[in-house]
Design a protein around this motif. Structure first.
Motif, PDB file in Angstrom:
ATOM      1  N   ALA A  56       6.118  12.189 -12.700  1.00 38.19           N
ATOM      2  CA  ALA A  56       7.111  11.256 -12.536  1.00 38.19           C
ATOM      3  C   ALA A  56       7.018  10.790 -11.169  1.00 38.19           C
ATOM      4  CB  ALA A  56       8.489  12.265 -12.539  1.00 38.19           C
ATOM      5  N   VAL A  57       6.856  11.603  -9.996  1.00 40.61           N
ATOM      6  CA  VAL A  57       6.291  10.985  -8.831  1.00 40.61           C
ATOM      7  C   VAL A  57       5.497  10.044  -8.679  1.00 40.61           C
ATOM      8  CG1 VAL A  57       5.988  11.476  -6.504  1.00 40.61           C
ATOM      9  CG2 VAL A  57       7.168  13.022  -7.946  1.00 40.61           C
ATOM     10  N   ILE A  58       4.356   9.932  -9.438  1.00 41.97           N
ATOM     11  CA  ILE A  58       3.190   8.952  -9.325  1.00 41.97           C
ATOM     12  C   ILE A  58       3.457   7.664  -9.992  1.00 41.97           C
ATOM     13  CG2 ILE A  58       1.144   8.401 -10.441  1.00 41.97           C
ATOM     14  CD1 ILE A  58       0.387  11.410 -10.154  1.00 41.97           C
ATOM     15  N   ARG A  59       4.640   7.848 -10.987  1.00 43.03           N
ATOM     16  CA  ARG A  59       4.728   6.649 -11.642  1.00 43.03           C
ATOM     17  C   ARG A  59       6.063   5.961 -10.704  1.00 43.03           C
ATOM     18  NH1 ARG A  59       4.804   8.199 -18.271  1.00 43.03           N
ATOM     19  NH2 ARG A  59       2.818   7.992 -18.319  1.00 43.03           N
ATOM     20  N   GLU A  60       6.764   6.575  -9.969  1.00 41.76           N
ATOM     21  CA  GLU A  60       7.888   6.044  -9.190  1.00 41.76           C
ATOM     22  C   GLU A  60       7.180   5.145  -8.079  1.00 41.76           C
ATOM     23  OE1 GLU A  60      11.324   7.570  -6.026  1.00 41.76           O
ATOM     24  OE2 GLU A  60      10.448   9.155  -7.380  1.00 41.76           O
ATOM     25  N   VAL A  61       6.450   5.947  -7.248  1.00 41.18           N
ATOM     26  CA  VAL A  61       5.822   5.524  -5.910  1.00 41.18           C
ATOM     27  C   VAL A  61       4.584   4.592  -6.119  1.00 41.18           C
ATOM     28  CG1 VAL A  61       6.986   7.351  -4.575  1.00 41.18           C
ATOM     29  CG2 VAL A  61       4.401   7.394  -5.517  1.00 41.18           C
TER      30      VAL A  61
ATOM     31  N   LYS B 260       0.773  -1.093   0.249  1.00 43.61           N
ATOM     32  CA  LYS B 260      -0.020  -0.109  -0.004  1.00 43.61           C
ATOM     33  C   LYS B 260       0.809   1.139  -0.096  1.00 43.61           C
ATOM     34  CE  LYS B 260      -3.762  -2.111   2.527  1.00 43.61           C
ATOM     35  NZ  LYS B 260      -4.551  -2.068   3.922  1.00 43.61           N
ATOM     36  N   HIS B 261       0.396   2.285  -0.835  1.00 40.03           N
ATOM     37  CA  HIS B 261       1.110   3.507  -0.831  1.00 40.03           C
ATOM     38  C   HIS B 261       0.034   4.636  -0.945  1.00 40.03           C
ATOM     39  CE1 HIS B 261       5.439   5.013  -1.105  1.00 40.03           C
ATOM     40  NE2 HIS B 261       4.741   6.302  -1.487  1.00 40.03           N
ATOM     41  N   LEU B 262       0.260   5.832  -0.072  1.00 38.48           N
ATOM     42  CA  LEU B 262      -0.603   6.893   0.016  1.00 38.48           C
ATOM     43  C   LEU B 262       0.446   8.067  -0.819  1.00 38.48           C
ATOM     44  CD1 LEU B 262      -2.954   8.484   0.778  1.00 38.48           C
ATOM     45  CD2 LEU B 262      -2.029   8.638   3.096  1.00 38.48           C
ATOM     46  N   LEU B 263      -0.196   8.771  -1.456  1.00 36.20           N
ATOM     47  CA  LEU B 263       0.468   9.852  -2.123  1.00 36.20           C
ATOM     48  C   LEU B 263      -0.536  11.249  -1.680  1.00 36.20           C
ATOM     49  CD1 LEU B 263       2.388  11.477  -3.653  1.00 36.20           C
ATOM     50  CD2 LEU B 263       1.018  10.977  -5.889  1.00 36.20           C
ATOM     51  N   LEU B 264       0.147  12.119  -0.965  1.00 35.92           N
ATOM     52  CA  LEU B 264      -0.699  13.529  -0.618  1.00 35.92           C
ATOM     53  C   LEU B 264       0.217  14.773  -1.441  1.00 35.92           C
ATOM     54  CD1 LEU B 264       0.082  11.870   2.281  1.00 35.92           C
ATOM     55  CD2 LEU B 264      -1.891  13.111   2.742  1.00 35.92           C
TER      56      LEU B 264
END
Length: 300
Positions: A129-134, A3-7
């Motif tokens: 780029a961040v979305i595709r990384e994490v 699981k990973h959450l991005l804010l």
């Protein structure tokens, strides 16, 4: 599933105010948490007299101080992955002024590098780029009005929404990483019933200055969400003290005798330990007796 959450937030301190307890809770449960802050907060109001020289119209060094404060706040919450969109000082705090109707609007004079003036696609690509990384399953940002109209909050909503869309397109900018479609997107929210109850307790206790001008039975500002529009509630009361410590870490912006702490002292852990959301994309999972999800990853 890892699981990973991005804010995605506009300025240092927005994250602790809105989702500090949620972040601390998920970190404690082993969920990956990434915070992207879009500006350095250069135009923030400075509440510490000895630091007033850092203001934009003086030394213009507030972003450096707020970076330290954000680092300290993230240590309190346990978040180890926090970044600035495009890198530190890539986009500048746009500032704001108050409209006579009580919401924020762009200021008369805005810096040429202000986030409000950022090219939408360029800024979105920084986030793609961040979305595709994490590769998060859940994204949290603001609603289309940025809660109360701040131009940087509105722009953060636009950038996050557009970036989430672009990141999912297999043929789009392959150089930014392998495509990723975020299953669930939420907008941070504040419960109308909870805020009214808290205000009532404050007024009954004789406190007329905290959230001055707000009537428990009268109209409320635009950042308040009618309960019928809420989709999820994260119970982070066990992490309430971590959230308050994170808020205190943003010392130039938030004082321990200010409204956040006053409400917390009068209402208790539920004042800021319960955090609410509106779902903007995806299907909701199981609901509690109030018709709310209790886990942003529910149903995945």
């Amino acid at each position: 599933m890892d699981k990973h959450l991005l804010l995605v937030h506009a300025h240092p301190d927005d994250e602790s105010i809105g989702q500090g307890a949620t972040m601390a809770k998920y970190v404690a449960e082993g969920v990956g948490v990434t915070l992207v802050t879009c500006t350095g907060g250069e135009m923030g109001e400075i509440l510490v007299p000895e630091m007033e020289h850092m203001a934009a119209d003086k030394d213009d060094t507030l972003a450096d101080q707020r970076k330290i404060e954000l680092d300290n706040a993230m240590k309190e919450l346990g978040v180890t992955d926090h970044r600035y969109l495009g890198g530190f000082k890539r986009y500048r705090d746009s500032g704001m002024k108050w409209h006579e109707d009580g919401h924020a609007i762009p200021d008369d004079t805005i810096h040429e590098n202000a986030f409000w003036h950022a090219d939408l696609t360029e800024a979105a690509n920084d986030l793609v780029a961040v979305i595709r990384e994490v590769r998060p399953q859940v994204l949290v940002t603001y609603d289309e009005f940025g809660g109360y109209g701040h131009p940087d909050h509105i722009q953060a909503h636009r950038v996050a929404t557009y970036a989430a869309s672009l990141a999912a397109v297999p043929s789009y900018r392959r150089d930014l990483g392998e495509h990723h479609d975020i299953p669930k997107i939420y907008w941070g929210a504040m419960s109308e019933s909870r805020l009214r109850a808290g205000l009532r307790l404050l007024r009954d206790a004789g406190d007329t200055t905290t959230f001055e001008g707000m009537d428990p039975d009268g109209p409320l500002p635009p950042f308040v969400t009618a309960d019928e529009n809420l989709s999820a509630m994260i119970d982070g009361t066990a992490y309430h003290q971590q959230k308050m410590a994170a808020l205190a870490a943003h010392a130039t912006q938030i004082t321990t005798d200010g409204p956040f702490f006053a409400l917390s002292n009068n209402v208790g852990e539920t004042a800021w330990g319960l955090e609410f959301y509106r779902i903007a994309k995806g299907e909701r999972g199981p609901l509690n007796e109030d018709g709310l999800e209790t886990d942003l990853f529910a149903g995945l």
